[in-house]
Design an enzyme around this catalytic site. Structure first.
Site, mmCIF file in Angstrom:
data_model
loop_
_atom_site.group_PDB
_atom_site.id
_atom_site.type_symbol
_atom_site.label_atom_id
_atom_site.label_comp_id
_atom_site.label_asym_id
_atom_site.label_seq_id
_atom_site.Cartn_x
_atom_site.Cartn_y
_atom_site.Cartn_z
ATOM 1 N N SER A 54 34.173 37.835 49.824
ATOM 2 C CA SER A 54 34.716 38.930 50.647
ATOM 3 C C SER A 54 33.779 40.135 50.559
ATOM 4 O O SER A 54 32.616 39.984 50.205
ATOM 5 C CB SER A 54 36.141 39.237 50.232
ATOM 6 O OG SER A 54 36.165 39.513 48.861
ATOM 7 N N GLY A 55 34.275 41.338 50.876
ATOM 8 C CA GLY A 55 33.398 42.512 51.001
ATOM 9 C C GLY A 55 32.511 42.741 49.780
ATOM 10 O O GLY A 55 31.289 42.863 49.902
ATOM 11 N N HIS A 56 33.128 42.800 48.595
ATOM 12 C CA HIS A 56 32.342 43.073 47.385
ATOM 13 C C HIS A 56 31.336 41.946 47.126
ATOM 14 O O HIS A 56 30.189 42.212 46.735
ATOM 15 C CB HIS A 56 33.293 43.270 46.195
ATOM 16 C CG HIS A 56 32.589 43.593 44.915
ATOM 17 N ND1 HIS A 56 31.837 44.739 44.747
ATOM 18 C CD2 HIS A 56 32.513 42.912 43.741
ATOM 19 C CE1 HIS A 56 31.333 44.749 43.520
ATOM 20 N NE2 HIS A 56 31.720 43.655 42.890
ATOM 21 N N GLY A 104 36.140 42.322 43.447
ATOM 22 C CA GLY A 104 36.326 43.724 43.059
ATOM 23 C C GLY A 104 37.497 43.963 42.118
ATOM 24 O O GLY A 104 37.423 44.835 41.244
ATOM 25 N N HIS A 146 25.470 59.997 29.507
ATOM 26 C CA HIS A 146 24.999 59.570 28.177
ATOM 27 C C HIS A 146 26.154 59.215 27.232
ATOM 28 O O HIS A 146 27.224 59.803 27.291
ATOM 29 C CB HIS A 146 24.138 60.669 27.540
ATOM 30 C CG HIS A 146 24.905 61.906 27.182
ATOM 31 N ND1 HIS A 146 25.565 62.046 25.986
ATOM 32 C CD2 HIS A 146 25.138 63.034 27.885
ATOM 33 C CE1 HIS A 146 26.148 63.222 25.956
ATOM 34 N NE2 HIS A 146 25.923 63.838 27.097
ATOM 35 N N ILE A 206 37.409 55.659 43.731
ATOM 36 C CA ILE A 206 36.319 56.287 44.474
ATOM 37 C C ILE A 206 36.302 57.824 44.306
ATOM 38 O O ILE A 206 37.319 58.493 44.451
ATOM 39 C CB ILE A 206 36.407 55.856 45.959
ATOM 40 C CG1 ILE A 206 35.152 56.181 46.713
ATOM 41 C CG2 ILE A 206 37.648 56.412 46.645
ATOM 42 C CD1 ILE A 206 35.020 55.360 48.006
HETATM 43 C C1 LIG Z 1 45.915 55.597 42.763
HETATM 44 C C2 LIG Z 1 46.303 54.561 43.810
HETATM 45 C C3 LIG Z 1 46.040 53.152 43.241
HETATM 46 C C4 LIG Z 1 47.776 54.780 44.087
HETATM 47 O O1 LIG Z 1 48.196 53.849 45.016
HETATM 48 P P1 LIG Z 1 49.774 53.701 45.336
HETATM 49 O O2 LIG Z 1 50.541 53.606 44.046
HETATM 50 O O3 LIG Z 1 49.888 52.577 46.309
HETATM 51 O O4 LIG Z 1 50.164 55.077 45.956
HETATM 52 P P2 LIG Z 1 50.729 55.353 47.429
HETATM 53 O O5 LIG Z 1 49.664 55.050 48.433
HETATM 54 O O6 LIG Z 1 52.043 54.649 47.555
HETATM 55 O O7 LIG Z 1 50.961 56.922 47.407
HETATM 56 C C5 LIG Z 1 52.036 57.540 46.729
HETATM 57 C C6 LIG Z 1 51.881 59.031 46.887
HETATM 58 O O8 LIG Z 1 50.808 59.490 46.047
HETATM 59 C C7 LIG Z 1 49.781 60.095 46.834
HETATM 60 N N1 LIG Z 1 48.506 59.611 46.321
HETATM 61 C C8 LIG Z 1 48.119 58.312 46.168
HETATM 62 N N2 LIG Z 1 46.872 58.267 45.652
HETATM 63 C C9 LIG Z 1 46.481 59.527 45.472
HETATM 64 C C10 LIG Z 1 45.290 60.100 44.993
HETATM 65 N N3 LIG Z 1 44.277 59.354 44.575
HETATM 66 N N4 LIG Z 1 45.211 61.453 44.925
HETATM 67 C C11 LIG Z 1 46.226 62.225 45.351
HETATM 68 N N5 LIG Z 1 47.395 61.734 45.838
HETATM 69 C C12 LIG Z 1 47.510 60.404 45.902
HETATM 70 C C13 LIG Z 1 50.019 59.608 48.263
HETATM 71 O O9 LIG Z 1 49.511 60.520 49.187
HETATM 72 C C14 LIG Z 1 51.526 59.482 48.289
HETATM 73 O O10 LIG Z 1 52.066 60.775 48.466
HETATM 74 P P3 LIG Z 1 53.368 60.999 49.401
HETATM 75 O O11 LIG Z 1 54.467 60.210 48.750
HETATM 76 O O12 LIG Z 1 53.562 62.477 49.364
HETATM 77 O O13 LIG Z 1 53.011 60.457 50.738
HETATM 78 C C15 LIG Z 1 45.477 54.694 45.121
HETATM 79 O O14 LIG Z 1 45.824 55.825 45.845
HETATM 80 C C16 LIG Z 1 43.979 54.768 44.873
HETATM 81 O O15 LIG Z 1 43.422 55.811 44.557
HETATM 82 N N6 LIG Z 1 43.313 53.598 45.032
HETATM 83 C C17 LIG Z 1 41.887 53.436 44.789
HETATM 84 C C18 LIG Z 1 41.123 53.155 46.053
HETATM 85 C C19 LIG Z 1 39.631 52.976 45.822
HETATM 86 O O16 LIG Z 1 38.997 53.579 44.986
HETATM 87 N N7 LIG Z 1 39.031 52.124 46.633
HETATM 88 C C20 LIG Z 1 37.613 51.870 46.589
HETATM 89 C C21 LIG Z 1 37.250 50.776 45.661
HETATM 90 S S1 LIG Z 1 35.562 50.376 45.786
#
Ligand SMILES: CC(C)(COP(=O)(O)OP(=O)(O)OC[C@H]1O[C@@H](n2cnc3c(N)ncnc32)[C@H](O)[C@@H]1OP(=O)(O)O)[C@@H](O)C(=O)NCCC(=O)NCCS
Length: 223
Positions: free
Chosen positions: A12-14, A74, A143, A173
């Protein structure tokens, strides 16, 4: 130069990014992908196709003189499960590092095996990276950091010095981690977080500054 024949497990993508990195490493020739969920023969990157699933590895290794490769999946937990499966099915499979030529890695850093170090990543002095980790595009591990096996940092993550990231933990990210912070195992630091306090194991933290927003179990989905 003799090039080793290798495969990327996960198409897949990664997995495609990993194949791209490996295609720029002169010591290797990628012969294809292993993926149990994508039809054999599917073209995935350039002219590289899916050769079969993990169970086909012993036969494929013999047919194509494959010495090893890397798991290009990933999700940290799924990656560990697939590594364990391969170790059981094909014990001679050698796990290699995929390191993009533009990555900057200190000579004093220690890097295990099965790791992906993507384009423009920086791994600074005395950093320790375990096995099967991901240091994604333009991430900066400073470091004396320590990443346990199966940990990952997503694109543009920046850590200060002396940061520790536990096994299976994903720093998402663009997150920034202050110097000296310990992040436990099996945790998630959300996208764009600024981590100023230690992060407990099996928990989800995000926001600026990052706060604990939930708990999780090994294997809970986060991507
Ligand atoms: C932290 C994380 C796993 C949480 O996912 P989740 O539990 O499904 O959270 P939800 O999408 O249901 O969001 C719940 C609430 O938290 C907020 N929220 C989620 N992630 C947030 C973040 N990183 N920073 C601030 N607020 C965040 C949402 O806006 C939502 O707010 P709301 O209820 O007011 O609408 C996800 O947001 C995240 O950061 N994933 C990583 C993505 C990534 O790095 N991808 C690239 C990989 S190469």
């Amino acid at each position: 130069m003799h090039r080793k024949n290798i495969v990327v497990i996960g198409a897949s993508g990664h997995g495609k990014v990993v194949a791209d990195i490996l295609s720029q490493m002169p010591g290797y020739r990628v012969v294809g992908f292993i993926d149990a969920f994508i039809k054999k023969g599917t073209v995935c990157f350039g002219d590289l196709t899916v050769l079969g699933g993990e169970q086909d590895l012993p036969e494929l290794m013999a047919a194509h003189q494959i010495t090893g490769g890397i798991v290009g999946i990933g999700d940290n937990w799924i990656r560990s499960q697939v590594v364990a499966k391969i170790q059981a099915i094909a014990p001679s499979f050698e796990f290699i590092n995929a390191i993009h030529p533009s990555a900057v890695i200190s000579d004093t850093a220690n890097i295990g095996h099965g790791n992906v170090i993507a384009a423009n990543a920086v791994i600074n002095t005395n950093a320790n990276i375990g096995d099967h980790c991901i240091v994604n595009t333009a991430a900066c591990i400073d470091h004396d950091n320590h990443m346990d096996s199966y940990a990952s940092v997503a694109p543009r993550v920046v850590t200060g010095g002396n940061v520790a990231i536990g096994a299976y933990t994903a720093v998402s990210i663009g997150a920034v981690v202050k110097h000296g912070i310990s992040i436990g195992e099996q945790s998630i630091v959300g996208a764009g977080a600024v981590v100023l306090k230690p992060v407990t194991s099996f928990s989800i933290w995000y926001g600026v500054p990052a706060r604990k927003m939930g708990e999780r179990k090994a294997g809970d989905k986060y991507l």
